[in-house]
Design a protein around this motif. Structure first.
Motif, short mmCIF file in Angstrom:
data_model
loop_
_atom_site.label_atom_id
_atom_site.label_comp_id
_atom_site.label_asym_id
_atom_site.label_seq_id
_atom_site.Cartn_x
_atom_site.Cartn_y
_atom_site.Cartn_z
N PHE A 29 -15.23 0.07 -4.16
CA PHE A 29 -16.22 0.23 -3.09
C PHE A 29 -17.48 0.74 -3.78
O PHE A 29 -17.50 1.87 -4.28
N VAL A 34 -11.19 1.70 -6.74
CA VAL A 34 -10.12 2.28 -5.91
C VAL A 34 -8.75 1.72 -6.32
O VAL A 34 -7.75 2.43 -6.29
N GLU A 53 -0.06 9.68 -2.83
CA GLU A 53 -0.71 10.68 -1.99
C GLU A 53 -1.92 10.09 -1.27
O GLU A 53 -2.36 8.97 -1.58
N SER A 54 -2.45 10.86 -0.34
CA SER A 54 -3.62 10.44 0.41
C SER A 54 -4.77 10.10 -0.55
O SER A 54 -5.04 10.86 -1.48
N GLY A 55 -5.39 8.96 -0.34
CA GLY A 55 -6.52 8.56 -1.19
C GLY A 55 -6.11 7.78 -2.42
O GLY A 55 -6.97 7.37 -3.22
N SER A 56 -4.81 7.52 -2.60
CA SER A 56 -4.38 6.80 -3.81
C SER A 56 -4.67 5.30 -3.73
O SER A 56 -4.57 4.60 -4.74
N GLY A 57 -5.00 4.81 -2.54
CA GLY A 57 -5.39 3.40 -2.42
C GLY A 57 -4.38 2.53 -1.69
O GLY A 57 -4.50 1.30 -1.69
N LYS A 58 -3.43 3.13 -1.00
CA LYS A 58 -2.37 2.36 -0.34
C LYS A 58 -2.93 1.43 0.74
O LYS A 58 -2.64 0.24 0.78
N SER A 59 -3.74 2.02 1.64
CA SER A 59 -4.30 1.19 2.72
C SER A 59 -5.25 0.14 2.15
O SER A 59 -5.29 -0.99 2.64
N THR A 60 -5.99 0.53 1.13
CA THR A 60 -6.92 -0.43 0.52
C THR A 60 -6.15 -1.65 0.01
O THR A 60 -6.58 -2.79 0.19
N GLU A 183 1.76 3.18 7.29
CA GLU A 183 2.03 4.52 7.83
C GLU A 183 2.37 4.45 9.32
O GLU A 183 1.93 5.29 10.11
N1 LIG Z 1 -14.24 0.82 3.42
C1 LIG Z 1 -14.34 1.76 2.48
N2 LIG Z 1 -15.55 2.07 1.92
C2 LIG Z 1 -15.65 2.99 0.95
N3 LIG Z 1 -14.62 3.69 0.44
C3 LIG Z 1 -13.40 3.43 0.95
C4 LIG Z 1 -13.20 2.45 1.99
N4 LIG Z 1 -11.87 2.41 2.29
C5 LIG Z 1 -11.27 3.31 1.48
N5 LIG Z 1 -12.19 3.92 0.68
C6 LIG Z 1 -11.90 4.94 -0.34
O1 LIG Z 1 -10.85 4.43 -1.15
C7 LIG Z 1 -9.97 5.49 -1.54
C8 LIG Z 1 -8.55 5.10 -1.16
O2 LIG Z 1 -8.43 5.10 0.28
P1 LIG Z 1 -7.14 4.55 1.02
O3 LIG Z 1 -7.39 4.69 2.49
O4 LIG Z 1 -6.80 3.23 0.49
O5 LIG Z 1 -6.05 5.61 0.55
P2 LIG Z 1 -4.59 5.85 1.10
O6 LIG Z 1 -3.71 6.01 -0.09
O7 LIG Z 1 -4.23 4.79 2.09
O8 LIG Z 1 -4.77 7.25 1.83
P3 LIG Z 1 -4.10 7.77 3.20
O9 LIG Z 1 -2.65 8.03 2.89
O10 LIG Z 1 -4.85 9.03 3.47
O11 LIG Z 1 -4.31 6.72 4.24
C9 LIG Z 1 -10.48 6.76 -0.85
O12 LIG Z 1 -11.24 7.47 -1.79
C10 LIG Z 1 -11.33 6.22 0.26
O13 LIG Z 1 -12.37 7.13 0.57
#
Ligand SMILES: Nc1ncnc2c1ncn2[C@@H]1O[C@H](COP(=O)(O)OP(=O)(O)OP(=O)(O)O)[C@@H](O)[C@H]1O
Length: 270
Positions: A29, A34, A53-60, A183
């Motif tokens: 991003f 990410v 963990e939160s922020g590791s990029g799973k949803s991305t 999740e």
């Molecule tokens: N659309 C976006 N624009 C900018 N940064 C993003 C965007 N989506 C995610 N990020 C960043 O990418 C990183 C990974 O986010 P992501 O949501 O993939 O993590 P996650 O592992 O799913 O966390 P969680 O368990 O909290 O959902 C974070 O630093 C987040 O701020």
């Protein structure tokens, strides 16, 4: 820290194409990388947990697979086909093969549509009529253990767990090759969480769909998945069968995650 093991350790089933494969996937991003060099496989008829963990990029990662995010580099293959290089029509078909269920179904279910309209819309975007698809809608509502009377109701008339069942029904109605569940149990009470996991386990045996089950909860992943992929700061640090990884984690980060599971004895559905 032990070295990162980013080689794919999840075997594709002999004679079948994996439901999903990512190859050297990079997502950024802006200037913020990410996901880096993510290689993973979700074999046919299999559930793979994606933990970190939160922020590791799973949803991305989940959103990149369904085309919400664009990779900077790398490939997403659905049923063995590179989605980005498919023609427009084929790409749309491949996208339908992968259904994404977000954590909060309230945000994704239209409050002004009945459940029947939402499910018909999933089948037939833009021109759906509930009456045309009544049989299929009834069938899929039964699959998620909701009665056909749910068809005429609105999302606010259901509990959190029931709304997740509706979100699962909306994913199932297209008979997808892969469901990405992001999740989907984490906001639910433990007893409702167990009910949803029991439902997902039964769907594994009664449908063709594979599952990428995103969770920060290793116990829940153990209850549902055959394989697990561990993501740390956008990098796959470990992957393999749940039994192997949980019994003998090779990476310090995985060891830390496992140590934080309460009681470390796993999550029981019974
Ligand atoms: N659309 C976006 N624009 C900018 N940064 C993003 C965007 N989506 C995610 N990020 C960043 O990418 C990183 C990974 O986010 P992501 O949501 O993939 O993590 P996650 O592992 O799913 O966390 P969680 O368990 O909290 O959902 C974070 O630093 C987040 O701020």
């Amino acid at each position: 820290m032990t070295t990162v093991d980013n080689t794919n350790q999840v075997p594709a089933r002999v004679g079948t194409r994996p439901a999903l494969e990512t190859r050297e996937l990079h997502v950024s991003f802006g200037h913020n990388p990410v996901l880096r060099d993510v290689n993973l496989v979700v074999p046919s008829h299999t559930a793979v947990g994606l933990v970190g963990e939160s922020g590791s990029g799973k949803s991305t990662l989940g959103k990149t697979v369904v085309g919400i995010n664009r990779p900077r580099q790398g490939q997403v293959l659905v049923d063995g086909e590179d989605v980005a290089s498919a023609g427009k029509r084929r790409r749309a078909e491949l996208r339908r093969q992968v259904q994404y269920i977000p954590q909060d179904p309230f945000s994704s279910l239209s409050p002004r549509r009945t459940i029947g309209q939402t499910l018909a819309e999933a089948l037939d975007p833009g021109k759906a009529k509930t009456s045309q698809h009544q049989d299929r809608i009834t069938e899929v509502l039964e699959q998620v253990r909701l009665g056909a009377d749910a068809m005429g109701k609105y999302p606010h008339q259901f509990s959190g767990g029931q709304r997740q069942r509706i979100a699962i029904a909306r994913a199932l109605i297209l008979q997808p090759r892969l469901i990405i569940a992001d999740e989907i149990t984490s906001a639910l009470d433990v007893s409702v969480q167990a009910e949803i996991l029991t439902l997902l386990r039964s769907l594994k045996s009664t449908t063709e769909a594979s599952m990428l089950f995103i969770s920060h909860n290793l116990a829940v992943v153990q209850a549902l998945c055959e394989y697990v992929v561990v993501l740390y700061q956008g990098v796959v640090v470990e992957q393999g069968s749940v039994d192997d990884v949980y019994r003998e984690p090779r990476h310090d980060y995985t060891r830390g995650l496992l140590a934080s599971v309460p009681g470390s004895e796993g999550f029981s559905l019974d």
